[in-house]
Design a protein around this motif. Structure first.
Motif, short mmCIF file in Angstrom:
data_model
loop_
_atom_site.label_atom_id
_atom_site.label_comp_id
_atom_site.label_asym_id
_atom_site.label_seq_id
_atom_site.Cartn_x
_atom_site.Cartn_y
_atom_site.Cartn_z
N LYS A 118 0.69 -1.22 0.00
CA LYS A 118 -0.09 -0.12 0.01
C LYS A 118 0.74 1.04 0.07
O LYS A 118 0.35 2.23 -0.70
CB LYS A 118 -1.05 0.01 1.19
CG LYS A 118 -2.12 -1.01 1.01
CD LYS A 118 -3.17 -0.81 2.40
CE LYS A 118 -4.38 -1.66 2.09
NZ LYS A 118 -5.01 -1.55 3.30
N GLN A 119 2.12 1.39 0.95
CA GLN A 119 2.80 2.32 0.69
C GLN A 119 3.54 2.66 -0.53
O GLN A 119 3.66 3.62 -0.99
CB GLN A 119 3.74 2.19 1.91
CG GLN A 119 3.18 2.19 3.34
CD GLN A 119 4.26 2.19 4.29
OE1 GLN A 119 5.02 2.94 4.48
NE2 GLN A 119 3.90 1.62 5.19
N ARG A 161 1.22 4.12 -2.80
CA ARG A 161 1.05 5.55 -2.44
C ARG A 161 2.03 6.38 -3.15
O ARG A 161 1.90 7.39 -3.66
CB ARG A 161 0.83 5.66 -1.16
CG ARG A 161 0.61 7.29 -0.57
CD ARG A 161 0.74 7.36 0.97
NE ARG A 161 2.08 7.19 1.19
CZ ARG A 161 2.42 7.19 2.55
NH1 ARG A 161 1.48 7.23 3.45
NH2 ARG A 161 3.76 7.06 2.97
N GLN A 183 1.25 6.84 -7.00
CA GLN A 183 0.14 7.81 -7.07
C GLN A 183 0.82 9.15 -6.91
O GLN A 183 0.27 10.09 -7.55
CB GLN A 183 -0.93 7.62 -6.11
CG GLN A 183 -1.75 5.99 -6.43
CD GLN A 183 -2.58 5.79 -5.42
OE1 GLN A 183 -2.69 6.40 -4.01
NE2 GLN A 183 -3.36 4.76 -5.59
N ASP A 184 1.56 9.38 -5.84
CA ASP A 184 2.23 10.60 -5.61
C ASP A 184 2.95 11.33 -6.76
O ASP A 184 3.01 12.36 -7.13
CB ASP A 184 2.92 10.80 -4.07
CG ASP A 184 2.22 10.75 -2.97
OD1 ASP A 184 0.86 11.00 -3.25
OD2 ASP A 184 2.63 10.55 -2.02
#
Length: 1401
Positions: free
Chosen positions: A63-64, A67, A70-71
């Motif tokens: 998940k990290q 993320r 996505q950033d």
């Protein structure tokens, strides 16, 4: 170099290269996202980058990673914190896949523009080292990623050394490796080095792509050979390569390095002619290179070429951050000014530049420059909070040199300066300068440090270890005694220095509070077992509270000496002051903390408190008794009885100033002298004589009491019967049963109605039992029978007496006498059966080893009293005897009371305690058994606190391979248990076993195990994580907050990120682990959870029926001007109202505004609270008083808004006797055209079938009303299937101004009722009648469908076509009946639309 390449020989050389050229743009390969042709960063790597794919790691890491991707896609950058969090996750897992590790390495370059290049390089080197230490599989792609990061950070390294290191690892470099090594040489302007690599690539027949040529452009530029740089374009064309935007951008940047603005503009024109599209990002790169090479004055021409297209702002931010790091804030400001600004809903422009200000501070730019930019941002209207943001950034990053001047600027600007602004400064400063900071806080900012500042930040960062010296040092810089001593004592407790803490608060008198020291005090007593110091500490808090109370009530205390009538009457519960409650609360808190281990602690502590003469409240005595349960001992019961009796007097402390004493505190001798003096003056001393008698009873001096009574009788003093009753109690205390009975007979002879109170009766029964006079005791109980239970029955002291009576017989195994005594106490209204008092009834049969009788008694208690006394002890005995049938029966009985899940978990723990692991596991494997983590956690902590290692080991074995149970806490508690027994072999074996069972070993476990092994000089066979231990148990060193450096400073700007703690808190709530969540919240040390988290906690507390704790958090939020989630706030208010807690609602009323009251229907709930408290009549009277006082239209309108319509109906339903008074109230409202109350009255009458009364109200008040509430009537009619009631409503609505939609709603209800009554024909006739007043669209579609189905079933035709279902946005509610009764103002006016030819009045 260009001339060489233009020669025929080398042209042929490159022509050979082009046979294998890979034509791909750098944009495709290395921009935007991090992975080539990969849709998501966390997807498997392609094109051979990761050949050895490791098993998929934990989802949280995925998940990290996702993320991060996505950033990057969204804003083109990530923060250093994001990378560190991923690495922290990798460290905690002690593994990562090859692709994940590659990702983390790649993130340390230009994707982190806010960090300096050298910081990013240090970060990637640390990551590289960690990955190697973890033996993460890495191939050439990882080295290539490292190379790229080095290049982006312009890190100085030797390409040959780098290549040698790769070869030493037996890893084969690929073409990407050589391309990037060429780039490294070109960064240095070393064309010869780049040529050597090119030759090497030719020998290996490796293809060359555009990246190599772009690097050569860079190399020639760095070598100050712009002609050769431009010549590379010709070579590329000859080699058959199409020139892309990346090549032209590289060339433009080369011109920018040399400030050749003319060539830049000319090249831009050439690109336009050739239709080569350059992005804003490309032009910003040119601006960057112009600026950092000293040509910032020429950037305007390039900025003018910007298109400001979508995504420009994010590209601009990245360039600004890089420019600030290089020290070029002026150009950054220019770029900032042209960034488009967003617009708020109200049309105002959004502030910009926050990131710019923060970066200026982070990069340590000159203070004057920061202030000038902040002023410019403010003056130009770009950012009104610029100075505030700069100050926050200075504090967050520990920039002390900037932080203090910025704070001064804030003060000069009139902005408030708060305590927590100084916390990061204190943490960042040298210990020798900390006291100077405290002095400056007071001298320069007029801010006195709080206890929190001193406790959590100042003291932990001071090197001084002597507690007295710390207090003196703090006093020298102006810190008060109270703050200094409290903070030092707190710190000592967190370090388990209980004796030193007690000495500190004894030496420095201040207003101490128990709540402040609660957690560390209990932690210290659990570790040290220093009971005397615990009592000393609590005594000082007691004295502090007592002194404060005495100072506030000195005059009241003096006056109280004249009022002593109560002392003549039978005993009741003693009044317990706030100071005495300190002791009770401390003991109760200790029991909660130590759990069952508290029995030993109580046996050591209670005698010391009695010796000190301190008291506790009956409430706390009861709580302690309930917590101990079946572990209650006669010794604890006896001392709790003494402490809660109200008869103890505090022993004076040494060096305590003499306070003014009241008559109640004088000794017998002092009172006797006082009486002599008063009578010598000819004054009446009767009041003092009452105190003399009381003093005799208090001293338990029987001989003196008899002497005084005889003397007073001789003086014709009026001897009240209460005095003789206390004398009877004194006879009991001294074992004088004969004297007791003689006096008792005399009293009955004088007063036939005399009955002894229950306290004294039971004490006398205890004496008779000790004298083996059981039958006399039973008869005495019957003679003193009460008509009803007295109030003192609920006090602990009373229940303790009863328990001691019952338990003494149980321990003797005398079941017949025990049952007879219990029945007598019940039949004669001495007790209400409770779990504690029922326990001996089961215990006596276990003492006699009579299992069948024990089960029979237990079953009787379950069925008759809904209690399960001695359940665990009985279950263990049945398990030991392998009595399966009775064990099943016991579980079934428990299930009926506590529910199936709780009962099964209780059975699991009983099996574990008896060593029956297989049976325990079988229960845990039950399909559908819901997981109760808090039950397992509390059991683990109980076993650990009691030193029971075997049940813990059994629980670990029973839960093996059960995926739905988190076993980390079981193993952690096992580790702590082995640590207590100093068993290093078993402790280390846990680590191995957890690996075998594939359990993720937490960092906290490894740290704790490593500490233990080192203490015992045992080698640590694993890498110890370098992280702060998380709160895996409910014990966390409070002082650990001092290690935090990045503290949120200005809450108005942003809130701190406490991700791990917040996640842990939310996980606890998700698992319904309320105790765990509360523990985490208590240990946040100043950090605040958000409103949503607190709201969820409140919800869980309410569902667990812990209303008092929920009250605390709701009031805390509202006091801080924060609003809980509306749904949960309504749920909370419903609970409070259901409990009839008017006082709490009164407090809530003062904390919320009128708008919120309207949203949550506060007044309805307030009314319901009065109903549930049995005070409905009082509430109606208050409504009457309010309307009587109102004299203006405005006053009545305000009251109408607050009028509880739903609640008022509830009162009328339950209390019809208030109807006349309510009618008067409603008519008074109606006089001012406020029809809400009269509408309620109409609903009441029509719902109760009072058609005459409802018609009279309708005709007089409601017939012309524009809106009407009648949904409650329809609801009642549906429930009662009363069509006549609905018809009455319809008849009155038809000629009113109510909308056709409202009338249609009423007809729909009538049709539904007739269908439910199996009368579809009547329903059809009702529909036909309805269509005379409304159209078919106004009838509820569901009612029409049901009617059609009902007619078809009877083979009858439905003569209408049901309208199509309207979409939600097409339908508009037109009736108040569809609104909640709590909503007083319908959103849609409920009047019939005016016809075109009608005139509006």
């Amino acid at each position: 170099m260009a001339s060489i390449l233009r020669s025929g020989k080398l042209l042929r050389h490159f022509a050979g290269f082009t046979r294998n050229i890979v034509v791909n743009s750098i944009r495709d390969a290395e921009s935007g996202t991090l992975l080539q042709n990969t849709p998501c960063m966390c997807s498997p790597f392609q094109h051979g980058y990761a050949n050895n794919v490791a098993p998929k790691a934990d989802l949280s890491l995925e998940k990290q990673i996702r993320r991060l991707d996505q950033d990057v896609r969204r804003v083109g950058r990530i923060s250093r914190r994001d990378i560190e969090e991923v690495m922290e996750e990798i460290r905690s897992q002690r593994t990562a896949t090859s692709s994940q590790s590659l990702l983390v390495i790649r993130c340390c370059g230009n994707l982190v523009p806010e960090e300096l290049p050298e910081v990013r390089t240090a970060l990637v080197q640390e990551i590289w080292k960690t990955l190697n230490a973890l033996n993460v599989p890495m191939d050439i792609s990882h080295y290539n990623a490292l190379l790229r990061v080095y290049l982006e950070n312009e890190h100085q390294f030797s390409p040959t050394d780098f290549l040698s290191e790769i070869e030493s690892k037996n890893i084969e470099p690929n073409r990407v490796t050589y391309q990037r090594l060429i780039t490294r040489y070109c960064q240095q302007g070393d064309i010869e080095g780049a040529t050597r690599i090119l030759e090497f690539m030719r020998e290996k027949n490796l293809p060359v792509n555009e990246n190599v040529f772009n690097s050569l452009i860079l190399g020639h530029s760095q070598a100050n050979d712009l002609e050769s740089a431009k010549g590379i374009l010709t070579v590329m064309a000859q080699a058959g390569l199409e020139l892309s935007a990346d090549t032209y951008t590289t060339l433009l940047c080369a011109f920018g390095r040399h400030g050749d603005i003319e060539s830049i503009l000319k090249t831009l024109e050439e690109c336009e002619v050739k239709e080569i599209f350059l992005l804003d990002k490309d032009l910003l790169d040119v601006v960057y290179h112009l600026t950092i090479n000293g040509h910032g004055d020429k950037v305007d021409a390039v900025l003018a070429k910007l298109r400001i297209s979508t995504g420009f702002n994010q590209d601009a931010v990245n360039v600004i951050l890089r420019l600030v790091n290089k020290g070029y804030e002026d150009t950054s400001f220019k770029i900032l000014r042209i960034m488009p600004r967003g617009t708020r809903v109200d049309g105002q422009l959004v502030d910009v530049g926050t990131f710019f200000i923060k970066q200026l501070v982070k990069a340590d730019r000159p203070l004057e420059k920061i202030l000038s930019i902040c002023k410019a941002l403010h003056d130009e209207g770009l950012n009104t909070k610029a100075l505030l943001i700069a100050t926050e950034a200075g504090l967050q990053h520990g920039k002390v040199n900037n932080a203090i001047p910025l704070l001064k600027e804030m003060k000069n600007a009139g902005l408030p300066i708060r305590q927590h602004y100084f916390w990061p400064i204190i943490c960042s400063e040298e210990s020798s300068q900390i006291l100077n900071i405290i002095r400056r806080m007071q001298d320069e900012f007029d801010l006195h440090p709080s206890a929190e500042t001193i406790r959590d930040y100042v003291i932990p960062n001071m090197k001084e270890k002597n507690l007295d010296k710390i207090v003196m040092a703090l006093r020298d810089v102006g810190v008060s005694n109270a703050v200094a001593a409290s903070a030092v004592a707190f710190m000592a407790l967190t370090e388990n220095k209980l004796q030193e803490a007690a000495a500190i608060i004894e030496s420095y008198r201040a207003n101490y509070t128990l709540a402040f020291f609660k957690q560390p005090l209990n932690q210290a007593i659990s570790v040290t077992n220093d009971y005397s110091s615990f009592v000393r500490f609590v005594r000082q808090i007691y004295e502090s509270v007592e002194n404060r109370d005495n100072n506030q009530n000195e005059q009241k205390s003096e006056q109280a000496a004249t009022d002593a009538e109560a002392s003549e009457h039978n005993e009741t519960e003693s009044g317990v002051s706030g100071a005495n409650d300190v002791v009770g609360n401390a003991l109760n808190d200790m029991c909660v903390y130590l759990r069952r281990d508290c029995v030993q602690a109580l046996e050591n502590v209670l005698p010391l408190f009695v010796k000190e003469g301190l008291s506790i409240s009956n409430t706390n005595a009861n709580r302690i008794s309930e917590r101990i349960g079946s572990e209650m001992t006669p010794l604890i019961s006896e001392y709790l009885g003494k402490l809660s009796s109200g008869e103890l007097e505090p022993v004076p402390l040494k060096n305590t100033q003499q306070r003014k004493r009241g008559l109640e505190s004088l000794t017998i001798e002092e009172l006797e002298r006082f009486i002599v003096n008063v009578e010598a003056k000819g004054e009446n001393a009767n009041n003092i004589k009452r105190f003399l008698i009381t003093a005799c009873f208090r001293s338990k001096n029987l001989e003196k009491a008899e002497q005084v009574i005889e003397k007073l009788k001789a003086d014709n003093f009026n001897m009240h019967v209460g005095i003789y009753a206390q004398l009877l109690d004194l006879y009991t205390l001294h074992g004088k049963s004969a004297e007791f009975l003689a006096l008792y007979k005399d009293l009955q002879a004088k007063d036939a109605d005399f009955v002894l109170d229950n306290f004294k009766t039971l004490r006398f029964i205890d004496l008779l039992l000790k004298e083996e006079r059981f039958d006399e005791g039973i008869e005495f109980l019957k003679k003193n029978k009460k008509q009803q239970l007295p109030e003192e029955e609920g006090t602990f002291n009373y229940e303790s007496i009863v328990w001691r009576l019952l338990n003494s017989l149980a321990e003797k195994g005398d079941s017949q006498k025990l049952q007879k005594l219990f029945d007598t106490l019940i039949e004669n209204n001495y007790i209400i059966p409770k779990n504690t008092l029922l326990g001996p009834l089961v215990k006596v049969h276990l003492v006699n080893d009579n299992i069948e009788k024990a089960i029979e008694t237990f079953e009787n208690c379950c069925e008759k009293y809904k209690s399960t006394p001695w359940k665990n002890e009985l279950a263990c005995r049945l398990i030991q005897k392998e009595d399966a049938s009775n064990l099943q029966k016991l579980t079934d009985l428990s299930t009926n009371i506590h529910g199936e899940v709780n009962s099964l978990y209780d059975l699991v723990f009983s099996f574990v305690e008896c060593g029956r692991i297989r049976q325990a596991r079988k229960i845990l494997e039950t399909p559908g058994l819901r997981t109760r983590p808090h039950r397992i956690d509390s059991a683990c902590e109980r076993y650990r606190n009691e030193g029971k290692v075997q049940p813990l080991e059994g629980l670990a074995e029973a839960t093996k391979d059960l995926g739905h149970i988190d076993r980390n806490k079981i193993y952690y508690n096992l580790l702590l248990s082995y640590q207590q027994t100093e068993d290093t072999e078993k402790a280390l074996g846990l680590w191995t076993k957890m690996q075998e069972e594939d359990i993720n070993v937490s960092d906290a476990f490894l740290i704790k195990l490593a500490e233990f092994l080192r203490q015992k000089n045992v080698n640590v066979p694993f890498v110890v994580p370098n992280v702060v231990e998380e709160n895996v148990t409910n014990v966390k060193p409070v002082a650990s907050i001092s290690s935090q450096r990045n503290v949120n400073i200005i809450s108005a700007v942003s809130e701190p990120r406490q991700q791990s703690t917040s996640s842990q808190f939310r996980k606890a709530l998700l698992n319904r682990d309320i105790e765990g969540a509360l523990s985490i919240k208590r240990n946040l040390n100043g950090t605040k959870l958000n409103v949503t988290d607190i709201s969820r906690l409140v919800e869980q507390l309410l569902r667990a029926d812990r209303l008092s704790e929920a009250n605390k958090f709701v009031e805390e939020l509202l006091t801080n001007k924060q609003r809980p989630i509306l749904k949960i706030l309504k749920f909370y208010l419903n609970k409070v109202a259901a409990a009839g807690d008017i006082a709490t609602l009164d407090r809530i009323d003062k904390l919320i505004d009128d708008e919120l009251k309207r949203l949550i229907s506060f007044d309805n709930r307030y009314c319901n609270a009065y109903i549930n408290a049995g005070k409905a009549v009082e509430y109606i009277q208050s409504l009457s008083d309010d309307i009587s006082k109102a004299s203006t239209t405005e006053d009545v309108a305000k009251l109408a808004v607050k009028f509880p319509r739903g609640g008022a109906l509830g009162i009328l339903a339950k209390h019809p006797e208030v109807l006349p008074q309510f009618e008067q109230i409603a008519e008074k409202f109606a006089k001012f055209n406020q029809l809400g109350p009269i509408n309620v009255l109409w609903i009441y009458h029509i719902s109760n079938g009072n058609e005459t009364a409802s018609k009279a109200i309708w005709d007089k008040f409601l017939s012309n009303a524009p809106r009407l509430m009648f949904q409650r009537v329809l609801q009642t009619a549906r429930e009662q299937k009363d069509g006549r009631m609905v018809q009455t409503v319809i008849d009155q609505l038809r000629e009113s101004k109510i909308s056709v939609g409202a009338i249609g709603n009423a007809y729909s209800c009538l049709i539904d009722i007739q269908i439910n009554n199996a009368e579809p024909e009547k329903a059809l006739e009702a529909l036909k009648t309805a269509l005379k007043d409304v159209s078919l669209e106004h009838i509820n579609r569901t009612a029409l469908i049901r009617l059609k189905q009902a007619l078809l079933e009877k083979k009858k035709e439905f003569p209408y076509e049901i309208p199509e279902k309207k979409s939600r946005h097409d339908s508009v509610s037109s009736t108040s009946s569809e609104d909640d009764d709590d909503d007083f103002s319908p959103k849609t006016p409920e009047t019939r639309p005016q016809k075109p030819n009608q005139k509006l009045k």
